[in-house]
Motif scaffolding. Structure first.
Motif, PDB file in Angstrom:
ATOM      1  N   ASP A  74       0.822  -1.209   0.000  1.00 19.68           N
ATOM      2  CA  ASP A  74       0.000   0.000   0.000  1.00 19.68           C
ATOM      3  C   ASP A  74       0.859   1.264   0.000  1.00 19.68           C
ATOM      4  OD1 ASP A  74      -2.618   1.166  -0.011  1.00 19.68           O
ATOM      5  OD2 ASP A  74      -2.257   1.773   2.061  1.00 19.68           O
ATOM      6  N   THR A  75       1.937   1.297   0.778  1.00 24.04           N
ATOM      7  CA  THR A  75       2.775   2.505   0.761  1.00 24.04           C
ATOM      8  C   THR A  75       3.550   2.615  -0.549  1.00 24.04           C
ATOM      9  OG1 THR A  75       4.398   1.272   2.121  1.00 24.04           O
ATOM     10  CG2 THR A  75       2.984   2.853   3.260  1.00 24.04           C
ATOM     11  N   ARG A 114       5.933  14.735  10.319  1.00 26.94           N
ATOM     12  CA  ARG A 114       5.759  13.286  10.311  1.00 26.94           C
ATOM     13  C   ARG A 114       4.294  12.860  10.367  1.00 26.94           C
ATOM     14  NH1 ARG A 114      10.647  11.057  11.022  1.00 26.94           N
ATOM     15  NH2 ARG A 114       9.811   9.004  11.462  1.00 26.94           N
ATOM     16  N   ARG A 115       3.393  13.804  10.594  1.00 23.46           N
ATOM     17  CA  ARG A 115       1.985  13.418  10.769  1.00 23.46           C
ATOM     18  C   ARG A 115       1.298  13.371   9.414  1.00 23.46           C
ATOM     19  NH1 ARG A 115      -0.994  16.664  15.370  1.00 23.46           N
ATOM     20  NH2 ARG A 115      -2.025  14.677  15.738  1.00 23.46           N
ATOM     21  N   ALA A 116       0.836  12.188   9.060  1.00 22.34           N
ATOM     22  CA  ALA A 116       0.229  11.995   7.751  1.00 22.34           C
ATOM     23  C   ALA A 116      -1.274  12.219   7.804  1.00 22.34           C
ATOM     24  CB  ALA A 116       0.519  10.577   7.274  1.00 22.34           C
ATOM     25  N   ARG A 142      -4.787  10.909   6.722  1.00 23.54           N
ATOM     26  CA  ARG A 142      -5.262   9.532   6.523  1.00 23.54           C
ATOM     27  C   ARG A 142      -6.610   9.564   5.824  1.00 23.54           C
ATOM     28  NH1 ARG A 142      -1.227   5.861   8.638  1.00 23.54           N
ATOM     29  NH2 ARG A 142      -0.018   7.099  10.106  1.00 23.54           N
ATOM     30  N   TYR A 198      -9.815  12.104   6.323  1.00 22.34           N
ATOM     31  CA  TYR A 198      -9.544  13.393   6.956  1.00 22.34           C
ATOM     32  C   TYR A 198      -9.982  14.516   6.006  1.00 22.34           C
ATOM     33  CZ  TYR A 198      -6.482  11.090  10.423  1.00 22.34           C
ATOM     34  OH  TYR A 198      -5.966  10.311  11.416  1.00 22.34           O
ATOM     35  N   LEU A 224       3.152   8.470   5.988  1.00 16.74           N
ATOM     36  CA  LEU A 224       4.493   9.046   6.007  1.00 16.74           C
ATOM     37  C   LEU A 224       5.300   8.257   4.977  1.00 16.74           C
ATOM     38  CD1 LEU A 224       6.650  10.877   7.313  1.00 16.74           C
ATOM     39  CD2 LEU A 224       7.012   9.088   9.009  1.00 16.74           C
ATOM     40  N   PRO A 260       7.797   6.279   3.203  1.00 18.14           N
ATOM     41  CA  PRO A 260       9.061   5.680   3.647  1.00 18.14           C
ATOM     42  C   PRO A 260      10.241   6.091   2.763  1.00 18.14           C
ATOM     43  CG  PRO A 260       7.314   4.038   3.658  1.00 18.14           C
ATOM     44  CD  PRO A 260       6.778   5.250   2.939  1.00 18.14           C
ATOM     45  N   VAL A 310      -5.722  17.101  10.629  1.00 18.74           N
ATOM     46  CA  VAL A 310      -5.195  15.884  11.246  1.00 18.74           C
ATOM     47  C   VAL A 310      -5.681  15.861  12.690  1.00 18.74           C
ATOM     48  CG1 VAL A 310      -3.124  14.561  11.827  1.00 18.74           C
ATOM     49  CG2 VAL A 310      -3.204  15.840   9.704  1.00 18.74           C
ATOM     50  N   ARG A 311      -6.814  15.273  12.890  1.00 16.81           N
ATOM     51  CA  ARG A 311      -7.418  15.133  14.217  1.00 16.81           C
ATOM     52  C   ARG A 311      -7.394  16.454  14.988  1.00 16.81           C
ATOM     53  NH1 ARG A 311      -4.266  11.223  12.871  1.00 16.81           N
ATOM     54  NH2 ARG A 311      -2.573  11.633  14.315  1.00 16.81           N
TER      55      ARG A 311
END
Lengths: 385, 125
Positions: free
Chosen positions: A238-239, A301-303, A305, A308, A338, A340, A366-367
């Motif tokens: 998936d990534t 670093r916060r993706a 998802r 969202y 994030l 890789p 993001v939340r």
């Protein structure tokens, strides 16, 4: 989902258990999500090679003197134009122009095609192909249960497969071009080797009878032992596909999405001189304000998802409401992680055309925290050629 | 090495807490394995008063986002900056260098022994 719905096991299940895989439910199948580390498996595919079990995917044969014409009617592309041994990415559309499934079609002979569909859409794809082939001299046969699918992906994949001495390829793999397929033999059984994949790397997909799947997997793993080949699970798949900007059915594609919204307008062949399901709706297309799929890149670093909201403004809800009332989101994230390979968060999102231009700054919620992101062209990652 | 050291106490939400001060808090081996590679940690900030059983902070892997639940009530006195900077140590060493924060406990909450926690995760499908 009930337990019984996820009890379908791959013909390679025992191999995965022995390799220490963790499993996840995927379209009713128990499939390896990772063996050791998602990130290590991801990096192995980018730098060496990974081997994936994709036996959950659906293999549907369409055969007969009218098979090419049937597929021209059933799918959005002109499959009759395929040369023998050629593959093509195509779409099964609804009459309204939405997407029933995205498929890869291989032409194996003049009157013999293989359509590979997503596991989650197996029933729908078989049904639609069968219904749409009725007026043609073509038979549609679901061969999924008899077929295992092993993918070997990464820059080292050709060298590894060349060392599987029991695999007798019809065309030397060095001469098998991208999106081509050749018939081969393994343990005296027929195998199809295609230079296709879903990772953004060079690689191969091997369609093999289930009874020799385990021995072929083992032979490839042994051949790759000195080359950095690792078994890789669906998490890394998936990534990898996300970095490569490849849509996933159920995330970026669905019955309520027009191909043009997903950047797949070129897959719908309106120059085709025959009718096909979804043609009329495709000619009219989505309306001008329909959301379009974009890439989003951000820092930190916060993706973002799946699910969202995406906003045009970074101001908080409270500020905006005080100024001009409640503000609707300008889009929604469909996939994100994030990255890789790139080291920063990436996401795909459907956004309003007003904020879809590359370079536009949008804000992913993001939340509760609005994180700025830049609209970028897809794919995020392209391999060095 | 055991998956669940006897020297720690466990919460059903898959956090561990030290049995005596300083009360370090982290996630269990089970949680680390279930998450996959941890790529982002957002522990509650120093000075935050947390309530046992409630969510304070987040932890993200490549595949998912999970809340961090406080295993006791108290005030956060320190966070593990090394783990924030390199979250992979949570996977590598969840009970050692991969701890998340230190709690000054004002009110302990019921926790599980290693054996009880092991039984809890064994009962999962």
């Amino acid at each position: 989902m009930s337990a019984s719905a996820s009890e379908r096991l791959s013909p390679l299940h025992a191999v995965h258990v022995a390799a220490g895989a963790s499993f996840t439910d995927f379209a009713g199948w128990q499939m390896p999500v990772r063996y050791t580390s998602d990130l290590a498996e991801h990096h192995a595919v980018r730098t060496a090679a990974g081997i994936f079990d994709l036996s959950h995917m659906a293999e549907i044969a369409v055969r007969g003197t009218g098979a090419a014409a049937a597929l021209d009617y059933a799918l959005a592309g002109r499959l009759s134009a395929l040369a023998i041994g050629q593959a093509k990415y195509s779409l099964l559309l609804t009459p309204d122009g939405g997407i029933v499934d995205d498929v890869v079609v291989y032409r194996l002979a003049d009157d013999d095609f293989l359509v590979v569909a997503n596991a989650s859409n197996r029933g729908a794809a078989v049904q639609e192909l069968t219904d749409r082939a009725v007026a043609f001299d073509a038979r549609v046969v679901d061969e999924s249960d008899a077929t295992a699918l092993i993918a070997v992906q990464g820059p080292g994949s050709r060298g590894i497969l060349d060392r599987v001495t029991a695999l007798d390829a019809g065309t030397p793999l060095a001469e098998l071009r991208y999106y081509r397929v050749t018939s081969a033999r393994f343990a005296d059984r027929p195998v199809l080797i295609a230079r296709t994949g879903y990772t953004g790397e060079d690689g191969f997909e091997l369609y093999v009878p289930v009874d020799v799947a385990e021995s072929l997997w083992t032979a490839i793993v042994q051949a790759g032992a000195g080359s950095g080949l690792v078994p890789a699970g669906l998490a890394s798949r998936d990534t990898l596909r996300l970095e490569a900007g490849m849509p996933l059915y159920g995330s970026e594609l669905g019955r309520d999405i027009f191909p043009a919204q997903a950047g797949l307008g070129r897959v719908v062949n309106l120059a085709k001189d025959t009718d096909f399901v979804g043609r009329h709706a495709s000619e009219n297309g989505p309306d001008a304000v329909a959301r379009v799929l974009v890439g989003l890149a951000s820092e930190g670093r916060r993706a973002g998802r799946a699910g969202y909201p995406v906003y045009a403004s970074g101001d908080t809800e409270a500020v905006m409401e005080a100024l001009e009332g409640a503000v609707d989101p300008a889009g929604i994230v469909t996939s994100g992680a994030l990255s890789p390979t790139l080291g920063h968060p990436i996401a795909m999102a459907y956004v309003d055309p007003a904020v879809a231009r590359p370079g536009t700054t949008v804000y992913i919620d993001v939340r509760g925290t609005r994180i700025p992101a830049t609209v970028v062209p897809l794919p995020f990652y392209t391999r060095a050629s | 090495m055991t998956d669940y050291p006897d020297t720690l106490r466990y919460a059903a939400e898959h956090e561990w807490i030290a049995a005596e001060p300083p009360f370090r808090v982290g996630i269990t081996r089970y949680a680390a394995d279930a998450l996959g590679d941890v790529v982002y940690i957002d522990p509650p900030a120093v000075g935050t008063t947390v309530t046992a059983g409630s969510a304070f902070g987040e932890i993200e892997s490549t595949k998912s986002v999970s809340d961090l639940y406080a295993p006791a009530t108290g005030v956060v006195t320190e966070i593990n900056e090394a783990a924030v900077a390199d979250p992979s140590i949570v996977n590598d060493d969840p009970y050692g260098s991969g701890w998340l924060y230190v709690l000054e406990v004002s009110e302990p909450a019921p926790t599980l022994s290693a054996e009880e926690y092991q039984a809890l995760v064994d009962a999962k499908p």
